[in-house]
Design a protein around this motif. Sequence first.
Motif, PDB file in Angstrom:
ATOM      1  N   PHE A 182      -3.022   0.004  -8.474  1.00  0.00           N
ATOM      2  CA  PHE A 182      -2.082  -0.154  -9.801  1.00  0.00           C
ATOM      3  C   PHE A 182      -1.645  -1.603  -9.804  1.00  0.00           C
ATOM      4  O   PHE A 182      -1.296  -2.012  -8.952  1.00  0.00           O
ATOM      5  CB  PHE A 182      -0.943   0.536  -9.466  1.00  0.00           C
ATOM      6  CG  PHE A 182      -0.906   2.265  -9.421  1.00  0.00           C
ATOM      7  CD1 PHE A 182      -1.083   2.854 -10.690  1.00  0.00           C
ATOM      8  CD2 PHE A 182      -0.991   2.807  -8.114  1.00  0.00           C
ATOM      9  CE1 PHE A 182      -1.228   4.288 -10.575  1.00  0.00           C
ATOM     10  CE2 PHE A 182      -1.212   4.228  -8.447  1.00  0.00           C
ATOM     11  CZ  PHE A 182      -1.259   4.889  -9.487  1.00  0.00           C
ATOM     12  N   THR A 183      -1.787  -1.969 -11.250  1.00  0.00           N
ATOM     13  CA  THR A 183      -1.352  -3.253 -11.423  1.00  0.00           C
ATOM     14  C   THR A 183       0.114  -3.163 -12.145  1.00  0.00           C
ATOM     15  O   THR A 183       0.384  -1.704 -12.276  1.00  0.00           O
ATOM     16  CB  THR A 183      -2.345  -3.880 -12.673  1.00  0.00           C
ATOM     17  OG1 THR A 183      -2.395  -2.900 -13.637  1.00  0.00           O
ATOM     18  CG2 THR A 183      -3.626  -4.198 -11.947  1.00  0.00           C
ATOM     19  N   GLU A 186      -3.017   2.313  -3.734  1.00  0.00           N
ATOM     20  CA  GLU A 186      -2.560   3.841  -3.393  1.00  0.00           C
ATOM     21  C   GLU A 186      -2.935   4.439  -2.200  1.00  0.00           C
ATOM     22  O   GLU A 186      -4.378   4.205  -1.862  1.00  0.00           O
ATOM     23  CB  GLU A 186      -3.108   4.859  -4.426  1.00  0.00           C
ATOM     24  CG  GLU A 186      -2.471   6.157  -4.503  1.00  0.00           C
ATOM     25  CD  GLU A 186      -3.005   7.143  -5.510  1.00  0.00           C
ATOM     26  OE1 GLU A 186      -2.168   7.892  -6.124  1.00  0.00           O
ATOM     27  OE2 GLU A 186      -4.341   7.179  -5.877  1.00  0.00           O
ATOM     28  N   CYS A 187      -2.158   5.254  -1.457  1.00  0.00           N
ATOM     29  CA  CYS A 187      -2.624   5.831  -0.353  1.00  0.00           C
ATOM     30  C   CYS A 187      -1.901   7.308  -0.673  1.00  0.00           C
ATOM     31  O   CYS A 187      -0.700   7.465  -0.620  1.00  0.00           O
ATOM     32  CB  CYS A 187      -2.093   5.208   0.874  1.00  0.00           C
ATOM     33  SG  CYS A 187      -2.478   6.048   2.481  1.00  0.00           S
ATOM     34  N   SER A 188      -2.593   8.285  -0.674  1.00  0.00           N
ATOM     35  CA  SER A 188      -2.262   9.565  -1.271  1.00  0.00           C
ATOM     36  C   SER A 188      -1.658  10.568   0.004  1.00  0.00           C
ATOM     37  O   SER A 188      -2.059  10.656   0.987  1.00  0.00           O
ATOM     38  CB  SER A 188      -2.976  10.601  -2.075  1.00  0.00           C
ATOM     39  OG  SER A 188      -2.380  11.637  -2.339  1.00  0.00           O
ATOM     40  N   PRO A 189      -0.149  10.846  -0.230  1.00  0.00           N
ATOM     41  CA  PRO A 189       0.190  11.659   0.787  1.00  0.00           C
ATOM     42  C   PRO A 189       0.180  13.324   0.518  1.00  0.00           C
ATOM     43  O   PRO A 189       0.651  14.065   1.432  1.00  0.00           O
ATOM     44  CB  PRO A 189       1.979  11.318   0.806  1.00  0.00           C
ATOM     45  CG  PRO A 189       2.115  10.773  -0.666  1.00  0.00           C
ATOM     46  CD  PRO A 189       0.790  10.266  -1.187  1.00  0.00           C
ATOM     47  N   LEU A 190      -0.440  13.476  -0.577  1.00  0.00           N
ATOM     48  CA  LEU A 190      -0.573  15.075  -0.914  1.00  0.00           C
ATOM     49  C   LEU A 190      -1.790  15.803  -0.316  1.00  0.00           C
ATOM     50  O   LEU A 190      -2.448  16.025  -0.994  1.00  0.00           O
ATOM     51  CB  LEU A 190      -0.580  15.009  -2.405  1.00  0.00           C
ATOM     52  CG  LEU A 190       0.679  14.215  -3.350  1.00  0.00           C
ATOM     53  CD1 LEU A 190       0.416  14.382  -4.469  1.00  0.00           C
ATOM     54  CD2 LEU A 190       1.959  14.796  -2.828  1.00  0.00           C
ATOM     55  N   LEU A 191      -1.759  15.779   1.006  1.00  0.00           N
ATOM     56  CA  LEU A 191      -2.555  16.234   1.806  1.00  0.00           C
ATOM     57  C   LEU A 191      -2.701  17.523   1.909  1.00  0.00           C
ATOM     58  O   LEU A 191      -3.623  18.546   2.541  1.00  0.00           O
ATOM     59  CB  LEU A 191      -2.721  15.652   3.264  1.00  0.00           C
ATOM     60  CG  LEU A 191      -2.899  14.261   3.099  1.00  0.00           C
ATOM     61  CD1 LEU A 191      -3.049  13.415   4.521  1.00  0.00           C
ATOM     62  CD2 LEU A 191      -4.330  13.804   2.370  1.00  0.00           C
ATOM     63  N   GLY A 192      -1.488  18.485   1.785  1.00  0.00           N
ATOM     64  CA  GLY A 192      -1.017  19.879   1.943  1.00  0.00           C
ATOM     65  C   GLY A 192      -2.125  20.830   1.551  1.00  0.00           C
ATOM     66  O   GLY A 192      -2.447  21.615   2.389  1.00  0.00           O
ATOM     67  N   PRO A 193      -2.506  20.735   0.167  1.00  0.00           N
ATOM     68  CA  PRO A 193      -3.303  21.920  -0.297  1.00  0.00           C
ATOM     69  C   PRO A 193      -4.782  21.974   0.281  1.00  0.00           C
ATOM     70  O   PRO A 193      -5.194  23.029   0.820  1.00  0.00           O
ATOM     71  CB  PRO A 193      -3.498  21.648  -1.701  1.00  0.00           C
ATOM     72  CG  PRO A 193      -2.146  20.965  -1.999  1.00  0.00           C
ATOM     73  CD  PRO A 193      -1.846  20.056  -1.005  1.00  0.00           C
ATOM     74  N   GLN A 194      -5.247  20.649   0.584  1.00  0.00           N
ATOM     75  CA  GLN A 194      -6.612  20.631   1.245  1.00  0.00           C
ATOM     76  C   GLN A 194      -6.471  21.152   2.964  1.00  0.00           C
ATOM     77  O   GLN A 194      -7.229  21.476   3.164  1.00  0.00           O
ATOM     78  CB  GLN A 194      -7.035  19.018   1.072  1.00  0.00           C
ATOM     79  CG  GLN A 194      -7.836  18.799   0.214  1.00  0.00           C
ATOM     80  CD  GLN A 194      -8.130  17.261   0.010  1.00  0.00           C
ATOM     81  OE1 GLN A 194      -7.278  16.378   0.141  1.00  0.00           O
ATOM     82  NE2 GLN A 194      -9.338  17.072  -0.036  1.00  0.00           N
ATOM     83  N   LEU A 195      -5.338  20.439   3.373  1.00  0.00           N
ATOM     84  CA  LEU A 195      -5.181  20.931   4.852  1.00  0.00           C
ATOM     85  C   LEU A 195      -5.217  22.443   5.017  1.00  0.00           C
ATOM     86  O   LEU A 195      -5.638  22.976   6.003  1.00  0.00           O
ATOM     87  CB  LEU A 195      -3.750  20.238   5.352  1.00  0.00           C
ATOM     88  CG  LEU A 195      -3.563  20.809   6.663  1.00  0.00           C
ATOM     89  CD1 LEU A 195      -4.411  20.450   7.776  1.00  0.00           C
ATOM     90  CD2 LEU A 195      -2.159  20.011   7.268  1.00  0.00           C
ATOM     91  N   ILE A 206       0.756  -1.132  -0.037  1.00  0.00           N
ATOM     92  CA  ILE A 206      -0.077  -0.033  -0.022  1.00  0.00           C
ATOM     93  C   ILE A 206       0.907   1.193  -0.169  1.00  0.00           C
ATOM     94  O   ILE A 206       1.914   1.285   0.704  1.00  0.00           O
ATOM     95  CB  ILE A 206      -0.702   0.148   1.334  1.00  0.00           C
ATOM     96  CG1 ILE A 206      -2.027  -1.129   1.167  1.00  0.00           C
ATOM     97  CG2 ILE A 206      -1.749   1.281   1.393  1.00  0.00           C
ATOM     98  CD1 ILE A 206      -2.716  -1.404   2.138  1.00  0.00           C
ATOM     99  N   ASP A 207       0.624   2.309  -0.701  1.00  0.00           N
ATOM    100  CA  ASP A 207       0.951   3.680  -0.887  1.00  0.00           C
ATOM    101  C   ASP A 207       1.259   3.965  -2.255  1.00  0.00           C
ATOM    102  O   ASP A 207       0.670   5.130  -2.480  1.00  0.00           O
ATOM    103  CB  ASP A 207       2.452   3.701  -0.084  1.00  0.00           C
ATOM    104  CG  ASP A 207       2.339   4.056   1.416  1.00  0.00           C
ATOM    105  OD1 ASP A 207       1.401   4.166   1.817  1.00  0.00           O
ATOM    106  OD2 ASP A 207       3.446   4.116   1.814  1.00  0.00           O
ATOM    107  N   ALA A 228       6.506  -1.911 -11.325  1.00  0.00           N
ATOM    108  CA  ALA A 228       6.805  -2.025 -12.697  1.00  0.00           C
ATOM    109  C   ALA A 228       7.853  -3.016 -13.190  1.00  0.00           C
ATOM    110  O   ALA A 228       7.764  -3.558 -14.370  1.00  0.00           O
ATOM    111  CB  ALA A 228       7.411  -0.677 -13.237  1.00  0.00           C
ATOM    112  N   ASP A 229       8.824  -3.114 -12.133  1.00  0.00           N
ATOM    113  CA  ASP A 229       9.958  -4.134 -12.739  1.00  0.00           C
ATOM    114  C   ASP A 229       9.502  -5.606 -12.387  1.00  0.00           C
ATOM    115  O   ASP A 229      10.438  -6.567 -12.501  1.00  0.00           O
ATOM    116  CB  ASP A 229      11.165  -3.934 -11.631  1.00  0.00           C
ATOM    117  CG  ASP A 229      11.811  -2.703 -11.992  1.00  0.00           C
ATOM    118  OD1 ASP A 229      11.505  -1.996 -13.113  1.00  0.00           O
ATOM    119  OD2 ASP A 229      12.573  -1.971 -11.180  1.00  0.00           O
TER     120      ASP A 229
END
Length: 333
Positions: free
Chosen positions: A319-320, A286-295, A266-267, A277-278
Amino acid sequence: MVANKFLVAASAIALSSVALTGCGNSGDSGSTESKKGDSITMGFAQVGAESGWRTANTKSIQESAKDAAINLKFSDAQQKQENQIKAIRSYIQQKVDVIAFSPVVETGWDTVLLEAKRAHIPVILTDRAVDSKDTSLYESFLGSDFVAEGEKAGQWLVDNAADSDVNGDGKINVVQIEGTTGAAPAIDRKEGFEKVIASDPKIKVIASQTGDFTRDGGKKVMESYLKSQKGIDVLFAHNDDEGLGAIEAIEAAGLTPGKDIKIITIDAVHDGMQALADGKINYIVECSPLLGPQLMDLAKKVVAGDPVEKRIVTEETTFTQDQAKAALPSRKY
Ligand code: AHR
């Protein structure tokens, strides 16, 4: 002598202030003025720097504060609850306008959050929740649905059960590497995953231990599983970093990750996506870390006294291996 003692004391105070303010912020609270309408001061108590996810999350918060002209006081708790509590108390003393934090574990927050409430400082939870009956202790909780993440991981395994019976004995033996003990994502991901795989009696979790959300932790736990467990078909790691550490252990044991042992994590941070990919990881939730703008938007509303939603769930995907190859070139973290 007296002068020297004074200098030592002064440097100690300066150092502790640096530790609490971290980088990219001015250090002065200016909170009394900001409450009158000038710039907002936010105290942010981060969990630590345990994973690639956390690094991306910290960057998102620091950059978004700058873009939103919010004066950020940032502290890194090094994955210790007592450090986060100290940082929150320091923000209360400094009379910041708003406190945000990502609780390292779920329980044990009521006392310090009550202190913030009595000081009339609003609190926003980001990324992780607290386990408290008193929801008036915080204004909003912005972050992922960790149970749903665990369910998605489990659903992939149920849907790919035939391919995941690597040992071909009709049983799918899963080893799990959990996140930090007592942390919301560790509790919820385990719950979601185990609930979904229960629909297929062939799939069994044969061992489950914490890797503390770190690469080193994942490697050590996998090394011990490889010695103690027979017929491992699948690894479910609660984050990419644990999975990447486990891959090192699997390769060192002469096995091929992704083939001899199927891997779900997860992430979806860059290194995890590269391993997917390899062909070394089979599936990532997915676990999104992009919380800054909403915060930052939430903080502005909360300080202005505008109504905000109590729970804001982050949008996420899965993601596969082929999807990871396509997404990697434009991946932001
Ligand atoms: O709380 C989010 C989790 O914490 C992420 O999955 C993990 O990588 C991090 O350390």
